[in-house]
Design a protein around this motif. Structure first.
Motif, PDB file in Angstrom:
ATOM      1  N   UNK C  49      14.711   6.402   4.975  1.00  0.00           N
ATOM      2  CA  UNK C  49      15.247   6.782   3.672  1.00  0.00           C
ATOM      3  C   UNK C  49      15.483   5.541   2.829  1.00  0.00           C
ATOM      4  N   UNK C  50      15.041   5.579   1.599  1.00  0.00           N
ATOM      5  CA  UNK C  50      15.252   4.456   0.704  1.00  0.00           C
ATOM      6  C   UNK C  50      14.220   3.343   0.850  1.00  0.00           C
ATOM      7  N   UNK C  51      13.250   3.558   1.710  1.00  0.00           N
ATOM      8  CA  UNK C  51      12.294   2.480   1.970  1.00  0.00           C
ATOM      9  C   UNK C  51      10.963   2.751   1.268  1.00  0.00           C
ATOM     10  N   UNK C  52      10.271   1.675   0.915  1.00  0.00           N
ATOM     11  CA  UNK C  52       8.921   1.830   0.377  1.00  0.00           C
ATOM     12  C   UNK C  52       7.950   1.320   1.432  1.00  0.00           C
ATOM     13  N   UNK C  53       7.166   2.226   1.951  1.00  0.00           N
ATOM     14  CA  UNK C  53       6.233   1.874   3.019  1.00  0.00           C
ATOM     15  C   UNK C  53       4.829   1.792   2.435  1.00  0.00           C
ATOM     16  N   UNK C  54       4.177   0.681   2.673  1.00  0.00           N
ATOM     17  CA  UNK C  54       2.850   0.531   2.102  1.00  0.00           C
ATOM     18  C   UNK C  54       1.767   0.773   3.136  1.00  0.00           C
ATOM     19  N   UNK C  55       0.708   1.423   2.714  1.00  0.00           N
ATOM     20  CA  UNK C  55      -0.456   1.583   3.581  1.00  0.00           C
ATOM     21  C   UNK C  55      -1.593   0.834   2.919  1.00  0.00           C
ATOM     22  N   UNK C 194       4.749  10.075  -2.567  1.00  0.00           N
ATOM     23  CA  UNK C 194       3.557   9.446  -2.019  1.00  0.00           C
ATOM     24  C   UNK C 194       2.687   9.013  -3.188  1.00  0.00           C
ATOM     25  N   UNK C 195       2.238   7.772  -3.186  1.00  0.00           N
ATOM     26  CA  UNK C 195       1.408   7.291  -4.285  1.00  0.00           C
ATOM     27  C   UNK C 195       0.059   6.844  -3.734  1.00  0.00           C
ATOM     28  N   UNK C 196      -0.995   7.462  -4.222  1.00  0.00           N
ATOM     29  CA  UNK C 196      -2.332   7.146  -3.738  1.00  0.00           C
ATOM     30  C   UNK C 196      -3.044   6.265  -4.742  1.00  0.00           C
ATOM     31  N   UNK C 197      -2.975   4.966  -4.518  1.00  0.00           N
ATOM     32  CA  UNK C 197      -3.642   4.004  -5.401  1.00  0.00           C
ATOM     33  C   UNK C 197      -3.404   4.312  -6.879  1.00  0.00           C
ATOM     34  N   UNK C 198      -2.165   4.374  -7.305  1.00  0.00           N
ATOM     35  CA  UNK C 198      -1.890   4.838  -8.665  1.00  0.00           C
ATOM     36  C   UNK C 198      -2.391   3.906  -9.762  1.00  0.00           C
ATOM     37  N   UNK C 199      -2.684   2.644  -9.406  1.00  0.00           N
ATOM     38  CA  UNK C 199      -3.076   1.765 -10.502  1.00  0.00           C
ATOM     39  C   UNK C 199      -4.539   1.355 -10.464  1.00  0.00           C
ATOM     40  N   UNK C 200      -5.255   1.831  -9.478  1.00  0.00           N
ATOM     41  CA  UNK C 200      -6.685   1.514  -9.452  1.00  0.00           C
ATOM     42  C   UNK C 200      -7.342   2.176 -10.649  1.00  0.00           C
ATOM     43  N   UNK C 201      -8.212   1.500 -11.321  1.00  0.00           N
ATOM     44  CA  UNK C 201      -8.876   2.144 -12.447  1.00  0.00           C
ATOM     45  C   UNK C 201      -8.159   1.944 -13.756  1.00  0.00           C
ATOM     46  N   UNK C 202      -7.021   1.284 -13.740  1.00  0.00           N
ATOM     47  CA  UNK C 202      -6.350   0.990 -15.002  1.00  0.00           C
ATOM     48  C   UNK C 202      -6.585  -0.474 -15.350  1.00  0.00           C
ATOM     49  N   UNK C 203      -6.465  -0.764 -16.618  1.00  0.00           N
ATOM     50  CA  UNK C 203      -6.540  -2.145 -17.079  1.00  0.00           C
ATOM     51  C   UNK C 203      -5.503  -3.020 -16.398  1.00  0.00           C
ATOM     52  N   UNK C 204      -5.755  -4.305 -16.347  1.00  0.00           N
ATOM     53  CA  UNK C 204      -4.841  -5.155 -15.603  1.00  0.00           C
ATOM     54  C   UNK C 204      -3.458  -5.208 -16.249  1.00  0.00           C
ATOM     55  N   UNK C 222      16.755   5.304  -6.175  1.00  0.00           N
ATOM     56  CA  UNK C 222      16.800   5.119  -4.723  1.00  0.00           C
ATOM     57  C   UNK C 222      15.683   5.911  -4.055  1.00  0.00           C
ATOM     58  N   UNK C 223      14.491   5.747  -4.540  1.00  0.00           N
ATOM     59  CA  UNK C 223      13.377   6.535  -4.030  1.00  0.00           C
ATOM     60  C   UNK C 223      12.856   6.007  -2.701  1.00  0.00           C
ATOM     61  N   UNK C 224      12.396   6.925  -1.896  1.00  0.00           N
ATOM     62  CA  UNK C 224      11.624   6.530  -0.722  1.00  0.00           C
ATOM     63  C   UNK C 224      10.168   6.746  -1.079  1.00  0.00           C
ATOM     64  N   UNK C 225       9.335   5.799  -0.681  1.00  0.00           N
ATOM     65  CA  UNK C 225       7.940   5.887  -1.117  1.00  0.00           C
ATOM     66  C   UNK C 225       6.969   5.612   0.015  1.00  0.00           C
ATOM     67  N   UNK C 226       5.820   6.216  -0.097  1.00  0.00           N
ATOM     68  CA  UNK C 226       4.692   5.755   0.705  1.00  0.00           C
ATOM     69  C   UNK C 226       3.631   5.333  -0.314  1.00  0.00           C
ATOM     70  N   UNK C 227       3.280   4.075  -0.301  1.00  0.00           N
ATOM     71  CA  UNK C 227       2.416   3.532  -1.353  1.00  0.00           C
ATOM     72  C   UNK C 227       1.079   3.099  -0.737  1.00  0.00           C
ATOM     73  N   UNK C 228       0.047   3.768  -1.142  1.00  0.00           N
ATOM     74  CA  UNK C 228      -1.277   3.478  -0.592  1.00  0.00           C
ATOM     75  C   UNK C 228      -2.046   2.614  -1.585  1.00  0.00           C
ATOM     76  N   UNK C 239       6.564  -2.950  -1.827  1.00  0.00           N
ATOM     77  CA  UNK C 239       6.887  -2.366  -0.516  1.00  0.00           C
ATOM     78  C   UNK C 239       7.748  -3.243   0.369  1.00  0.00           C
ATOM     79  N   UNK C 240       8.608  -2.566   1.138  1.00  0.00           N
ATOM     80  CA  UNK C 240       9.416  -3.281   2.106  1.00  0.00           C
ATOM     81  C   UNK C 240       8.653  -3.497   3.393  1.00  0.00           C
ATOM     82  N   UNK C 241       7.946  -2.428   3.796  1.00  0.00           N
ATOM     83  CA  UNK C 241       7.186  -2.548   5.034  1.00  0.00           C
ATOM     84  C   UNK C 241       5.754  -2.148   4.774  1.00  0.00           C
TER      85      UNK C 241
END
Lengths: 297, 150, 637
Positions: C49-55, C194-204, C222-228, C239-241
């Motif tokens: 809970x409260x963690x941002x986990x990156x894949x 859960x975020x699936x590559x949310x910034x791919x395809x956008x301008x820098x 205080x979101x928990x996230x899974x960031x791909x 991401x934290x982990x």
């Protein structure tokens, strides 16, 4: 193990359908089978058809099927079976040849218009727009009448009519494809290389439209017998004593109550041929990844 | 098959018109049905339907608001455009059922080379075709906001 | 640090937090050509809970598939062969549709990769978000829902929320669409996003803004996230982990800081080494990942073994388990003790060489006062002309043997400049000179010999090769066109070109769809080289490639330049990539050159404001420096 599926997937999705090759191919094979049947029948017909298609007075007109006349006899006492078999030669040949010619003309024309464009393309497309906007049968009638009575009923005229009907439509399709291809990177790079226009059309574009051309051929070939049959039915196409199916249907209409087989035989033959051609086209289209739901026109 | 006199009472007219109408309808219906099916498949597999499912929207909602509007559009479009084709087919049907309609008039006047009548009939037919195209275009714009934006 | 002042999750302590989501042994297969291919293999991880986990991983590693499984969704032609996803006390994968419906969008929500296609084209965006809220009974009345929608739009920094809510998706820009998707994901106060590559395809620069938004939202709610993602730098900021995936397996997992400081798995090391560094200082020795993933011949044991420097017998045969180095750092490699993370490795690549000297030779390509616009119609009025100018008064020189980089975002006109140089787009005005002589404006006006010397390589490896021609034909075409080569010598030259771009000569008879993206790009380069050009125009040639493939091709380009003295006009939006390749840089903004100079000059202060914005927008690897003795360590042990 998992039972979770998208709540909306009530039937297998397109992916699953597409991977069950059996289903894909069945429409293709049905089409091939029917077409082969007709081809063989048409080519070998003269050898095994029991009677000549023009021999009259074999039996009383509109007599029912007997072992000698499997489909009975028509209004002039001719054997219907033989006429249907010989009619296959007429209808099939006309349909295939005319569609083939259309493809051979529309292919290069469409590529040129789509890639090169310019005033030629604009002018031609406007002309084609007008031609396309006239309903097919009416357009065909106009051409036939304009051609005059001497040419009437000749195979050449019928082929010409079909070509004139199909070329504008096919050219449009190929042109659209060429327009799309012209924006692709490999074409851009080819232009930058200094390739000549013809070189690009032949080397880069043509191989990529072959699939579309094949599908177009299949789809249009499916409608051609209907067009030829309709013209025959109305009396503007093949002339008696040709065994063309549309003409047969029209001639024997009178005796429908007495001997329905005489009308049904050519009608079913026509329907079967069209179904075969359309199935073939459909199967081809699915293999090549396109859809035919736009219809032949 | 007998000659039909259009001036008789409307109920009888409907009865007589049924068979030719059915013939034409069956013929015309094939392509829109096919197109609708193809479109529906495409829409069912689309990203936004998937997104709606992932957002937990109930199935009927998705069907009504997301799927049908996007799938019907092109099918309706095709229906209107099929008019031109049907007008050709009408000629054969009229001939078959011996109905003295525009189609037969056209065919007869063509073979008789009665030019003014041919012109008039073709104009009428083209009018119907153009109206059909207009309806098709309007329908396309209404169903797909992207087109209307231009 | 430019835009990224907000520090990653600093305020959220996850030490000792409860487990929110636990994935156990997830295994997914895809059906292709009637064969089941394994895409995710026994992946297990825990999100607190409260963690941002990156894949993180490159394309095809199964990270997106895993992410979608967290919502209990898998593509129609795939199956979940095994595994559990424990969330809120239940196994998501075993739930029925109705139960899933209640959870999706409400307790777990997802932000997809491509917002343009994820929004329903016929509905206004305001309606779509209200519909979502209604389905989950959030907000008692339409008015309430509408207000909440506007509030969400304001939180995601959408300008004029009222007007945005009335628009259709195609009327919004990419960045705005993604903000709408983020708003939708937050609408029902989910427990996990859960975020699936949310910034791919956008301008820098848009990417930078979205990342900043996500960081801020995360700490506010205080979101928990899974960031791909495939972008390690972005990952390090949010991401934290992190879990690193390769070919469907989780090969390493640790806290972000630890991963960058001490990567243990050879793949992770290679991945980090492939990152083009924007900050200049580069380590002396770097490893590059060699080869590519061959799915058909994966060993039973470690799937990375065929590409690994350290692989030995048992690596191929024994399945690698994720073992703990510490309680927080796990690695799936039986040889991790042998491999040290500060590298002294068998294969090194010397990357310092080429970029230092700036050529003093004569200019090969000179562009003066170039103006270009779109459209075939003749521009009539002056005002119209001003409006439609895509390239405005651009002047630069390209000297022999050097690389000039044209940097800018989409719409800045850089591609148009390349096309004008090649002759595809006739300029409105301006002078182009090649080797001192004036260039005719169009391809048609140029001789074949002239055309030969300038070759173009484009961005999209899928589209730059004719799908119906074999590789030999594709590469050999310039040979027949320019040199009338044929027969034995033709084949030999094609074979040599394949070798030059480090592709096996057996590829000659293959077709483009049998090659990977990186290989196709090499073929495109080989085709350009076949003409023996003086200038190579590279238009975003690396943008569509994975990071490790990018590094490979960059290396190839550098080598070719050193060997043959070709000049490159290198177009890119990626400042980091450009830094490692270019001698000189020209920065474009809306068609105008705003900054030109040698690489080192452009990358050091004082900055032109736009260059500064571009540099600031590049996600940098955000890793805390190693703690000194006196510091208390932060979140995790």
């Amino acid at each position: 193990m998992s039972k979770s599926r998208s709540a909306l997937v009530v039937s297998p999705s397109i992916h699953e359908r597409a991977t069950t090759r059996q289903r894909l191919l069945s429409s293709l094979w049905v089409g091939v089978a029917i077409l082969l049947l007709f081809l063989v029948g048409a080519l070998t017909g003269p050898f095994w058809a029991p009677y000549s298609p023009t021999l009259t007075g074999l039996n009383p007109p509109f007599s029912h099927p007997t072992p000698q006349h499997l489909f009975g006899t028509d209004l002039l006492g001719r054997d219907v079976l033989s006429r249907v078999v010989y009619g296959a030669r007429v209808d099939l040949a006309l349909a295939l040849i005319s569609t083939l010619f259309s493809v051979l003309i529309a292919g290069p024309l469409g590529l040129f218009c789509g890639y090169v464009g310019g005033w030629f393309d604009e002018a031609l497309m406007r002309i084609f727009d007008v031609l396309i906007s006239i309903p097919v049968l009416i357009f065909a009638l106009l051409i036939i009448t304009a051609a005059g009575p001497e040419l009437g009923g000749s195979g050449l005229l019928l082929v010409g009519v079909v070509v004139l009907v199909y070329v504008p439509r096919m050219t449009r399709v190929i042109r659209a494809s060429a327009l799309d291809l012209a924006t692709r990177d490999f074409v851009i790079v080819a232009r930058a290389r200094g390739e000549s226009i013809w070189s690009i059309i032949v080397r880069e574009l043509a191989p990529n439209v072959s699939g579309i051309l094949l599908v177009e051929f299949g789809v249009r070939a499916g409608y051609a017998p209907i067009l030829i049959g309709s013209l025959g039915f109305l009396g503007f196409g093949a002339k008696p004593p040709s065994p063309e199916w549309g003409l047969m249907i029209s001639e024997n209409r009178i005796g429908f109550a007495a001997a329905p087989e005489v009308v049904l035989a050519p009608a079913c033959a026509l329907a079967l041929l069209v179904i075969g051609l359309n199935s073939l086209a459909d199967g081809l289209a699915r293999i090549l990844g396109r859809n035919t739901s736009r219809g032949p026109l | 098959m007998s000659l039909i006199d259009q001036a008789k009472n409307p109920i009888e007219f409907l009865w007589i018109a049924a068979l030719p109408a059915i013939t034409l309808t069956v013929r015309m219906a094939a392509y829109p049905i096919r197109m609708l099916r193809d479109n529906l498949i495409e829409v069912l597999d689309s990203e936004y339907v998937r997104m709606a499912v992932l957002n937990g929207l109930p199935a009927q909602k998705i069907l009504l608001r997301h799927i049908l509007p996007n799938a019907l559009g092109p099918a309706l479009n095709i229906t209107a455009l099929n008019m031109a084709y049907v007008i050709g087919g009408v000629v054969v049907v009229e001939n078959l059922f011996a109905i003295p309609g525009i189609g037969s008039l056209l065919v007869d006047s063509i073979s008789l080379r009665d030019v003014p009548v041919v012109e008039a009939a073709i104009l009428l037919v083209s009018l119907v075709y153009i109206l059909g195209n207009l309806v098709a275009d309007l329908g396309a714009v209404l169903s797909n906001p992207r087109i209307g934006a231009l | 640090m430019g835009l990224f002042e907000a520090s990653r999750g600093g305020a959220i302590s996850t030490h000792g937090s409860q487990t929110l989501l636990a994935v156990e042994g997830l295994t997914v297969d895809f059906l292709r050509d009637r064969v089941w291919w394994n895409v995710v293999n026994h992946v297990s991880f825990v999100v607190r809970r409260g963690e941002a986990y990156g894949l993180v991983g490159e394309s095809g590693c199964g990270k997106s598939t895993t992410a979608y499984c967290l919502l209990g969704y898998h593509r129609p032609s795939s199956r979940v062969r095994a595994g559990k996803v424990q969330f809120l006390g239940r196994d998501i994968l075993s739930l029925q549709d109705r139960a899933l419906q209640r959870i999706r969008g409400k307790d777990i929500s997802i932000v997809p990769q491509n917002p343009a296609t994820a929004l329903s084209p016929g509905l206004r965006v305001g309606d779509q978000i209200c519909e979502l809220m209604k389905a989950h009974a959030r907000g008692a009345s339409r008015k309430e829902r509408h207000e909440r929608a506007l509030e969400l739009f304001a939180q995601t920094r959408l300008p004029q929320p009222k007007s945005i809510a009335q628009r259709f998706p195609h009327e919004l820009s990419g960045g705005q669409q993604q903000r709408v998707m983020i708003a939708m994901a937050l609408a029902c106060d989910p427990q996990l996003v859960v975020l699936d590559e949310p910034t791919t395809g956008l301008d820098v620069t848009t990417q930078a803004q979205i990342v900043e938004l996500l960081i801020r939202l995360r700490s506010e709610h205080q979101l928990s996230m899974v960031y791909v993602t495939h972008n390690l730098a972005v990952l390090s900021m949010i991401c934290d982990r992190v879990g690193v995936m390769y070919a469907g397996e989780l090969v390493e997992e640790s806290s972000t800081d630890e991963l960058f400081r001490h990567p243990r798995h050879p793949y992770t090391q290679g991945l980090i080494a492939s990152l083009p560094l924007i900050d200049g200082a580069r380590p002396q020795k770097r490893i590059l990942l060699r080869g590519i993933l061959q799915r058909e011949s994966l060993p039973v044991g470690c799937r990375f073994a065929p590409r690994c420097e350290y692989a030995e017998g048992r690596c191929y045969s024994d399945a690698q388990a994720l073992d703990g180095i510490t309680s927080e750092h796990r690695v799936a490699c039986c040889r991790w003790k042998v491999i040290t993370s500060s590298v002294s490795v068998p294969k090194t690549v010397d990357t310092d060489a080429c970029v230092s000297t700036v050529s003093k030779a004569d200019p090969v390509l000179e562009v003066t006062g170039l103006n270009c616009s779109y459209g075939r119609h003749p521009i009539i009025s002056l005002a119209q002309r001003e409006m439609s100018l895509v390239v405005r008064n651009v002047s630069f020189e390209l000297r022999a043997g050097e690389t000039l980089a044209l940097v800018g975002e989409s719409g800045s006109g850089k591609s148009t400049i390349a096309r004008a140089c090649v002759g595809l787009v006739p300029p409105l005005s301006g002078i182009l000179k090649f080797e001192g002589k004036r260039l005719p404006a169009t391809v048609a006006g140029r001789s074949l010999a002239l055309l030969r010397k300038m070759q173009l390589v484009l961005q999209n490896p899928d589209a730059s090769l004719n799908p119906r021609r074999c590789i030999e034909d594709i590469i050999g075409r310039p040979l027949t066109l320019y040199f009338k080569s044929r027969g034995g010598s033709y084949r030999k030259r094609v074979a040599r070109l394949l070798e030059d771009v480090r592709l096996p000569t057996s590829y000659a008879r293959r077709f483009p769809d049998e090659l990977s993206g990186g290989e196709r790009q090499r073929v495109a380069i080989a085709r350009a080289l076949a003409a023996e050009p003086t200038v190579l125009l590279c238009d975003e040639v690396l943008s569509a490639l994975d990071v490790s493939v990018q590094a490979d091709i960059l290396d190839l380009l550098r080598t070719l330049q050193a060997e043959r003295g070709i000049s490159y006009l290198f177009i890119s939006h990626d400042m980091a990539v450009v830094r490692s390749l270019a001698h000189r840089i020209a920065v474009l903004y809306h068609g105008e050159l705003c900054d030109v100079g040698q690489t080192e000059e452009v990358f050091s202060p004082p900055f032109h404001p736009y260059t500064q914005a571009l540099l600031a927008a590049v996600p940098r690897v955000d890793v805390d420096p190693l703690p000194t003795a006196g510091d208390a360590t932060r979140d995790t042990v």
